[in-house]
Write an enzyme that holds these catalytic residues in place. Sequence first.
Site, PDB file in Angstrom:
ATOM      1  N   HIS A 205       0.871  -1.177   0.000  1.00 24.30           N
ATOM      2  CA  HIS A 205       0.000   0.000   0.000  1.00 24.30           C
ATOM      3  C   HIS A 205       0.910   1.230   0.000  1.00 24.30           C
ATOM      4  O   HIS A 205       1.844   1.318   0.811  1.00 24.30           O
ATOM      5  CB  HIS A 205      -0.850   0.044   1.271  1.00 24.30           C
ATOM      6  CG  HIS A 205      -2.022  -0.893   1.287  1.00 24.30           C
ATOM      7  ND1 HIS A 205      -1.911  -2.236   1.053  1.00 24.30           N
ATOM      8  CD2 HIS A 205      -3.337  -0.659   1.522  1.00 24.30           C
ATOM      9  CE1 HIS A 205      -3.114  -2.786   1.147  1.00 24.30           C
ATOM     10  NE2 HIS A 205      -4.007  -1.853   1.430  1.00 24.30           N
ATOM     11  N   GLU A 208      -2.029   6.117  -0.560  1.00 21.28           N
ATOM     12  CA  GLU A 208      -3.475   6.145  -0.240  1.00 21.28           C
ATOM     13  C   GLU A 208      -3.724   7.490   0.449  1.00 21.28           C
ATOM     14  O   GLU A 208      -4.387   8.361  -0.094  1.00 21.28           O
ATOM     15  CB  GLU A 208      -3.844   4.969   0.667  1.00 21.28           C
ATOM     16  CG  GLU A 208      -5.321   4.968   1.101  1.00 21.28           C
ATOM     17  CD  GLU A 208      -5.662   3.831   2.088  1.00 21.28           C
ATOM     18  OE1 GLU A 208      -4.737   3.221   2.663  1.00 21.28           O
ATOM     19  OE2 GLU A 208      -6.879   3.593   2.295  1.00 21.28           O
ATOM     20  N   ASP A 286     -11.262  -3.435  -1.549  1.00 26.21           N
ATOM     21  CA  ASP A 286     -10.506  -3.135  -0.324  1.00 26.21           C
ATOM     22  C   ASP A 286     -11.100  -3.833   0.902  1.00 26.21           C
ATOM     23  O   ASP A 286     -10.599  -4.883   1.305  1.00 26.21           O
ATOM     24  CB  ASP A 286     -10.394  -1.612  -0.121  1.00 26.21           C
ATOM     25  CG  ASP A 286      -9.182  -1.199   0.695  1.00 26.21           C
ATOM     26  OD1 ASP A 286      -8.349  -2.066   1.028  1.00 26.21           O
ATOM     27  OD2 ASP A 286      -9.055   0.009   1.001  1.00 26.21           O
ATOM     28  N   ASP A 287     -12.142  -3.248   1.494  1.00 25.37           N
ATOM     29  CA  ASP A 287     -12.788  -3.818   2.695  1.00 25.37           C
ATOM     30  C   ASP A 287     -14.301  -3.729   2.498  1.00 25.37           C
ATOM     31  O   ASP A 287     -14.969  -2.866   3.082  1.00 25.37           O
ATOM     32  CB  ASP A 287     -12.360  -3.027   3.932  1.00 25.37           C
ATOM     33  CG  ASP A 287     -10.856  -3.077   4.141  1.00 25.37           C
ATOM     34  OD1 ASP A 287     -10.366  -4.107   4.627  1.00 25.37           O
ATOM     35  OD2 ASP A 287     -10.174  -2.096   3.784  1.00 25.37           O
TER      36      ASP A 287
HETATM   37  N1  HPA Z   1      -5.198   0.822   3.910  1.00 27.88           N
HETATM   38  C1  HPA Z   1      -4.314   0.374   4.798  1.00 27.88           C
HETATM   39  N2  HPA Z   1      -4.520  -0.702   5.542  1.00 27.88           N
HETATM   40  C2  HPA Z   1      -5.664  -1.381   5.375  1.00 27.88           C
HETATM   41  C3  HPA Z   1      -6.611  -0.961   4.477  1.00 27.88           C
HETATM   42  C4  HPA Z   1      -6.361   0.186   3.689  1.00 27.88           C
HETATM   43  O1  HPA Z   1      -7.154   0.649   2.844  1.00 27.88           O
HETATM   44  N3  HPA Z   1      -7.635  -1.851   4.562  1.00 27.88           N
HETATM   45  C5  HPA Z   1      -7.283  -2.764   5.488  1.00 27.88           C
HETATM   46  N4  HPA Z   1      -6.084  -2.485   5.990  1.00 27.88           N
HETATM   47 ZN    ZN Z   2      -6.130  -2.003   1.339  1.00 29.51          ZN
END
Ligand code: HPA
Ligand code: ZN
Length: 349
Positions: A205, A208, A286-287
Amino acid sequence: MFTPPPIARDRLPALLAAMPKAELHIHIEGSLEPEMIFALAQRNGVALPYASVEQLRRAYDFSDLQSFLDIYYAGASVLLHEQDFYDMARAYLARAAMENVVHAEIFFDPQTHTARGVGMETVIRGLHRACADARAELGISASLILCFLRHLSEEDAFATLEQAMPFLDQFIGVGLDSSEVGHPPEKFARVFARCRELGLHLVAHAGEEGPPAYIWSALDVLGAERIDHGVQAVHDTALMRRLADERIALTVCPLSNLKLRVFPQLSQHNLKRLLDAGLVATVNSDDPAYFGGYLNQNFTEVFAALPQLDARDAWQLAHNSFAASFAPEAQRRAWQDRLAECFAQHAGN
Ligand code: HPA
Ligand code: ZN
């Protein structure tokens, strides 16, 4: 290059749902629906600080990444046994298969569980068995990517890798997630170098909430093959050129970006800009249990919010999802052929 046939805008939602695609950015703990959190809490005798499913769902009002992570880690506390991990992953894979996801590369966060005394074998065996059964019973291909939590230390990441060593054949790569700002990729340079020696795929990641500098170091210091999110890249022209030239995929998550206020409105999302700059962008959930939608909803909502996105972009995004996956090349090409057939059929209807 395949040119998709003309398709009317009002037929886009059906096409987005029907097209075969890969999902490359899904945290399996983020697929845990409130109903399953309560069912597992009861099954395992875990006390939750919420009185009901509705009350828990009302808490899903996030202001940034950290405000989400606090609730996401609390939700994961109900996972104790191998069967819990299996049930969670099976539920996601059943849903994904219904949405014409033909391949998923699934993140999991072992430290969230091992820190509570759950064994690494419990986590990996449950998730891996769910992937194997889903392949046999639902025809969906799925593999696992172990994520290190970046708010924890390098030492903790090394200990986690050590615990995962007996299961090296059950996950295909490693990633880096959790609180981004203040935890730059450099912190994990040595762990990623070791993972690379082990032959694992590397993703991270970056960009973001964090700056473009974190994307540069995910590439140059960690050797990341894909960037998860990466939407902050638009603030750095040289970086945009590099991502396009080297065909480094971004796993973009529109509804996540909306819910965590990376963009104030979906109509301000930069997905179209990334595609027009020639980047290998993909759409992901993502989630999904926390951000209001699984993969098809991410597609339909972002296409509804950005009227410049058209059928050619739909095809490109699905095509990119296969190109950017870690599946064998022959398999990726077979999926891309199925994608072309799907577009041809939709044009004919
Ligand atoms: N970003 C960082 N960590 C995470 C995310 C995310 O979007 N979703 C679950 N863990
Ligand atoms: Zn993520």
